[in-house]
Design a protein around this motif. Structure first.
Motif, PDB file in Angstrom:
ATOM      1  N   TRP A 261      33.100  35.221  43.269  1.00 60.17           N
ATOM      2  CA  TRP A 261      32.197  34.135  42.892  1.00 60.17           C
ATOM      3  C   TRP A 261      31.145  34.683  41.936  1.00 60.17           C
ATOM      4  O   TRP A 261      30.557  35.737  42.194  1.00 60.17           O
ATOM      5  CB  TRP A 261      31.516  33.540  44.120  1.00 60.17           C
ATOM      6  N   LYS A 262      30.920  33.976  40.856  1.00 62.35           N
ATOM      7  CA  LYS A 262      30.021  34.463  39.806  1.00 62.35           C
ATOM      8  C   LYS A 262      28.621  34.760  40.346  1.00 62.35           C
ATOM      9  O   LYS A 262      28.028  35.797  40.025  1.00 62.35           O
ATOM     10  CB  LYS A 262      29.928  33.441  38.673  1.00 62.35           C
ATOM     11  N   ASP A 263      28.070  33.847  41.153  1.00 62.98           N
ATOM     12  CA  ASP A 263      26.708  34.038  41.655  1.00 62.98           C
ATOM     13  C   ASP A 263      26.588  35.263  42.556  1.00 62.98           C
ATOM     14  O   ASP A 263      25.541  35.911  42.601  1.00 62.98           O
ATOM     15  CB  ASP A 263      26.258  32.795  42.422  1.00 62.98           C
ATOM     16  N   SER A 264      27.653  35.579  43.275  1.00 63.85           N
ATOM     17  CA  SER A 264      27.627  36.748  44.157  1.00 63.85           C
ATOM     18  C   SER A 264      27.828  38.037  43.381  1.00 63.85           C
ATOM     19  O   SER A 264      27.300  39.087  43.736  1.00 63.85           O
ATOM     20  CB  SER A 264      28.714  36.631  45.233  1.00 63.85           C
ATOM     21  N   GLY A 265      28.603  37.943  42.275  1.00 63.87           N
ATOM     22  CA  GLY A 265      28.898  39.128  41.482  1.00 63.87           C
ATOM     23  C   GLY A 265      29.742  40.124  42.254  1.00 63.87           C
ATOM     24  O   GLY A 265      30.211  39.845  43.361  1.00 63.87           O
ATOM     25  N   HIS A 266      29.954  41.304  41.673  1.00 66.58           N
ATOM     26  CA  HIS A 266      30.657  42.367  42.375  1.00 66.58           C
ATOM     27  C   HIS A 266      30.303  43.688  41.696  1.00 66.58           C
ATOM     28  O   HIS A 266      29.928  43.721  40.518  1.00 66.58           O
ATOM     29  CB  HIS A 266      32.179  42.110  42.376  1.00 66.58           C
ATOM     30  N   PRO A 267      30.402  44.802  42.400  1.00 65.59           N
ATOM     31  CA  PRO A 267      29.991  46.102  41.834  1.00 65.59           C
ATOM     32  C   PRO A 267      31.004  46.661  40.834  1.00 65.59           C
ATOM     33  O   PRO A 267      31.725  47.606  41.114  1.00 65.59           O
ATOM     34  CB  PRO A 267      29.887  46.998  43.078  1.00 65.59           C
ATOM     35  N   CYS A 268      31.048  46.055  39.647  1.00 65.15           N
ATOM     36  CA  CYS A 268      31.995  46.493  38.616  1.00 65.15           C
ATOM     37  C   CYS A 268      31.558  47.853  38.046  1.00 65.15           C
ATOM     38  O   CYS A 268      30.373  48.090  37.809  1.00 65.15           O
ATOM     39  CB  CYS A 268      32.054  45.452  37.498  1.00 65.15           C
ATOM     40  N   THR A 269      32.536  48.720  37.806  1.00 62.18           N
ATOM     41  CA  THR A 269      32.241  50.068  37.299  1.00 62.18           C
ATOM     42  C   THR A 269      32.383  50.183  35.788  1.00 62.18           C
ATOM     43  O   THR A 269      32.239  51.270  35.234  1.00 62.18           O
ATOM     44  CB  THR A 269      33.180  51.096  37.968  1.00 62.18           C
ATOM     45  N   ALA A 270      32.677  49.063  35.125  1.00 62.69           N
ATOM     46  CA  ALA A 270      32.843  49.094  33.667  1.00 62.69           C
ATOM     47  C   ALA A 270      31.496  49.320  32.983  1.00 62.69           C
ATOM     48  O   ALA A 270      30.430  49.004  33.531  1.00 62.69           O
ATOM     49  CB  ALA A 270      33.468  47.796  33.177  1.00 62.69           C
ATOM     50  N   ALA A 271      31.550  49.883  31.764  1.00 59.39           N
ATOM     51  CA  ALA A 271      30.321  50.135  31.007  1.00 59.39           C
ATOM     52  C   ALA A 271      29.621  48.828  30.662  1.00 59.39           C
ATOM     53  O   ALA A 271      28.391  48.739  30.678  1.00 59.39           O
ATOM     54  CB  ALA A 271      30.660  50.919  29.744  1.00 59.39           C
ATOM     55  N   ASP A 272      30.406  47.792  30.338  1.00 56.78           N
ATOM     56  CA  ASP A 272      29.857  46.477  30.015  1.00 56.78           C
ATOM     57  C   ASP A 272      30.559  45.443  30.889  1.00 56.78           C
ATOM     58  O   ASP A 272      31.513  44.786  30.457  1.00 56.78           O
ATOM     59  CB  ASP A 272      30.074  46.167  28.529  1.00 56.78           C
ATOM     60  N   PRO A 273      30.115  45.269  32.132  1.00 59.35           N
ATOM     61  CA  PRO A 273      30.804  44.391  33.083  1.00 59.35           C
ATOM     62  C   PRO A 273      30.999  42.960  32.584  1.00 59.35           C
ATOM     63  O   PRO A 273      32.063  42.381  32.769  1.00 59.35           O
ATOM     64  CB  PRO A 273      29.890  44.434  34.319  1.00 59.35           C
ATOM     65  N   ASP A 274      29.961  42.394  31.957  1.00 53.59           N
ATOM     66  CA  ASP A 274      30.047  40.994  31.540  1.00 53.59           C
ATOM     67  C   ASP A 274      31.218  40.729  30.603  1.00 53.59           C
ATOM     68  O   ASP A 274      31.794  39.637  30.598  1.00 53.59           O
ATOM     69  CB  ASP A 274      28.747  40.560  30.862  1.00 53.59           C
ATOM     70  N   SER A 275      31.593  41.729  29.800  1.00 50.40           N
ATOM     71  CA  SER A 275      32.698  41.550  28.855  1.00 50.40           C
ATOM     72  C   SER A 275      34.049  41.533  29.569  1.00 50.40           C
ATOM     73  O   SER A 275      35.066  41.177  28.972  1.00 50.40           O
ATOM     74  CB  SER A 275      32.685  42.659  27.801  1.00 50.40           C
ATOM     75  N   CYS A 276      34.068  41.917  30.844  1.00 54.10           N
ATOM     76  CA  CYS A 276      35.325  41.983  31.607  1.00 54.10           C
ATOM     77  C   CYS A 276      35.558  40.737  32.449  1.00 54.10           C
ATOM     78  O   CYS A 276      36.626  40.576  33.034  1.00 54.10           O
ATOM     79  CB  CYS A 276      35.328  43.201  32.532  1.00 54.10           C
ATOM     80  N   PHE A 277      34.560  39.858  32.514  1.00 56.62           N
ATOM     81  CA  PHE A 277      34.659  38.699  33.401  1.00 56.62           C
ATOM     82  C   PHE A 277      35.265  37.496  32.682  1.00 56.62           C
ATOM     83  O   PHE A 277      34.831  37.137  31.586  1.00 56.62           O
ATOM     84  CB  PHE A 277      33.286  38.319  33.947  1.00 56.62           C
ATOM     85  N   THR A 278      36.230  36.859  33.315  1.00 59.97           N
ATOM     86  CA  THR A 278      36.860  35.655  32.788  1.00 59.97           C
ATOM     87  C   THR A 278      36.697  34.530  33.801  1.00 59.97           C
ATOM     88  O   THR A 278      37.100  34.682  34.959  1.00 59.97           O
ATOM     89  CB  THR A 278      38.366  35.873  32.535  1.00 59.97           C
ATOM     90  N   PRO A 279      36.091  33.393  33.406  1.00 59.13           N
ATOM     91  CA  PRO A 279      35.953  32.269  34.351  1.00 59.13           C
ATOM     92  C   PRO A 279      37.314  31.699  34.730  1.00 59.13           C
ATOM     93  O   PRO A 279      38.220  31.620  33.889  1.00 59.13           O
ATOM     94  CB  PRO A 279      35.113  31.251  33.566  1.00 59.13           C
ATOM     95  N   VAL A 280      37.456  31.329  35.969  1.00 59.47           N
ATOM     96  CA  VAL A 280      38.714  30.768  36.477  1.00 59.47           C
ATOM     97  C   VAL A 280      38.432  29.359  37.000  1.00 59.47           C
ATOM     98  O   VAL A 280      37.772  29.191  38.025  1.00 59.47           O
ATOM     99  CB  VAL A 280      39.294  31.648  37.607  1.00 59.47           C
ATOM    100  N   SER A 281      38.914  28.356  36.287  1.00 57.25           N
ATOM    101  CA  SER A 281      38.725  26.974  36.729  1.00 57.25           C
ATOM    102  C   SER A 281      39.654  26.696  37.909  1.00 57.25           C
ATOM    103  O   SER A 281      40.581  27.467  38.179  1.00 57.25           O
ATOM    104  CB  SER A 281      39.050  26.008  35.587  1.00 57.25           C
ATOM    105  N   PRO A 282      39.437  25.600  38.651  1.00 60.63           N
ATOM    106  CA  PRO A 282      40.344  25.272  39.755  1.00 60.63           C
ATOM    107  C   PRO A 282      41.805  25.200  39.316  1.00 60.63           C
ATOM    108  O   PRO A 282      42.688  25.674  40.029  1.00 60.63           O
ATOM    109  CB  PRO A 282      39.825  23.906  40.229  1.00 60.63           C
ATOM    110  N   GLN A 283      42.075  24.608  38.148  1.00 62.72           N
ATOM    111  CA  GLN A 283      43.456  24.525  37.664  1.00 62.72           C
ATOM    112  C   GLN A 283      44.014  25.896  37.334  1.00 62.72           C
ATOM    113  O   GLN A 283      45.167  26.210  37.647  1.00 62.72           O
ATOM    114  CB  GLN A 283      43.536  23.627  36.420  1.00 62.72           C
TER     115      GLN A 283
END
Length: 291
Positions: A261-283
Motif C-alpha cells: 500500500w502506497k501510504d504504508s510504503g516499504h523499506p526499499c533498498t534501491a538508490a531511488d525508490p520512487d522510480s521503482c514504484f508502479t501504481p496498480v489499479s484494481p483492474q
C-alpha cells in the motif's frame, strides 16, 4: 486499445507487454501471491476496509471480481471474498459510509450470480450449487438491509451547511468527482440545488473525467444551442470509464518485487525508490492473476 492502455500505465512496451505481465506474475508467485485468495490474505484486505483511504479501492476490486472473476475463484478465495464482503456491508450499516457504492457492488454480484446459477449444468461455479444459492440469498438480504437504511438525524445547534456562505458551498460541490454525489447534496436545500445545477460545475466534471474528442462523439445541445454538460456527463459515463480516484492504492516495487500500500510504503533498498514504484489499479491487480 484497453490492453495497450493497461500496459502503458504499467510502463510496459506494447510488443513485450504480455511477457512483462507474465514475468510480474511469476515474481509474485515466488513471493506467495499464487492466487487471488492468497493475495487477499497477504495484503490483509479485511483490515484495509477499515481505512477510509483504502475502502473504495477494495470495494472496486470486489466489484470487478463480481463482474468477471467469480468462476475462477477457488474455494478458499470464495471464503475470503465473502468474508470481506460481509465486513464491508456490516461497516456500512454501522457507519453509513458510502452506501450507494456498496449497493452497486451487490447489484453487480447478484446479477452475475443469477446468471451463473442458471448455468449450473455447465459447471461454471466452483463448489456446491446449494452454497452459492445460500450466498445469493444472503446478498439479497443485504440489499434489503441497505435499502431500509435510514440516516439518523443528528441534533446539532452549531454551524450547519445552510449557514455557510455561497462561495464555500460552491467549493464543496467542486470537490466532488462523482455526479451522483453532486445530485444527492443538491437535494439537501434549495440553495444547494441551485448550485448543483450550475453548467460550469458539470463542465469541469466532464473535463476531469473525459477527453475532448469524447465530447464531440456524444454532444448534447439545448434548444438554444448550449451544451448540456449535466446530460453529457451521464451520457459519457455510459460509454467511457470515469477517472478512478482512491485515497490509497496498491503499488508494485520493481526493485524488490513486492506489492504494498502506497501510504504504508516499504523499506526499499534501491538508490531511488520512487522510480521503482508502479501504481496498480484494481483492474491491473486482477490482470496479474489471469496467467
Amino acid at each position: 486499445m484497453e490492453k495497450y492502455s493497461i500496459m502503458k500505465s504499467m510502463n510496459m512496451h506494447p510488443k513485450k507487454g504480455k511477457r512483462t505481465i507474465l514475468e510480474m506474475t511469476q515474481i509474485l508467485k515466488r513471493h506467495g501471491y499464487c492466487t487471488l485468495g492468497e493475495a487477499f490474505n497477504r495484503l490483509d484486505f479485511s483490515s484495509a476496509i477499515q481505512d477510509i483511504r483504502r475502502f473504495n479501492y477494495v470495494v472496486k476490486l470486489l466489484q470487478l471480481i463480481a463482474k468477471s472473476q467469480l468462476t475462477s475463484l477457488s474455494g478458499v478465495a470464495q471464503k475470503n471474498y465473502f468474508n470481506i464482503l460481509d465486513k464491508i456491508v456490516q461497516k456500512v450499516l454501522d457507519d453509513h459510509h458510502n452506501p450507494r457504492l456498496i449497493k452497486d457492488l451487490l447489484q453487480d454480484l447478484s446479477s452475475t450470480l443469477c446468471i451463473l446459477i442458471r448455468g449450473v449444468g455447465k459447471s461454471v461455479l466452483v463448489g456446491n450449487i446449494n452454497i452459492w444459492i445460500c450466498r445469493l440469498e444472503t446478498i439479497l438480504a443485504w440489499q434489503q438491509q441497505l435499502q431500509d437504511l435510514q440516516m439518523n438525524k443528528q441534533v446539532n445547534n452549531g454551524l450547519t451547511l445552510s449557514d455557510l456562505p455561497l462561495h464555500m458551498l460552491n467549493n464543496i460541490l467542486y470537490r466532488f468527482s462523482d455526479g451522483w454525489d453532486i445530485i444527492t447534496l443538491g437535494q439537501v436545500t434549495p440553495t444547494l440545488y441551485m448550485l448543483s445545477e450550475d453548467r460550469q460545475l458539470w463542465k469541469k466534471l466532464c473535463q476531469y473525467h473525459f477527453a475532448e474528442k469524447q465530447f464531440c462523439r456524444h454532444l448534447i445541445l439545448s434548444e438554444k444551442g448550449h451544451i448540456e454538460w449535466k446530460l453529457m456527463y451521464f451520457a459519457l459515463k455510459k460509454h467511457y470509464p470515469a477517472k478512478e480516484q482512491y485515497g490509497d492504492t496498491l503499488h508494485f516495487c520493481r526493485h524488490c518485487s513486492i506489492l504494498f500500500w502506497k501510504d504504508s510504503g516499504h523499506p526499499c533498498t534501491a538508490a531511488d525508490p520512487d522510480s521503482c514504484f508502479t501504481p496498480v489499479s484494481p483492474q491491473h491487480f486482477i490482470d496479474l492473476f489471469k496467467f
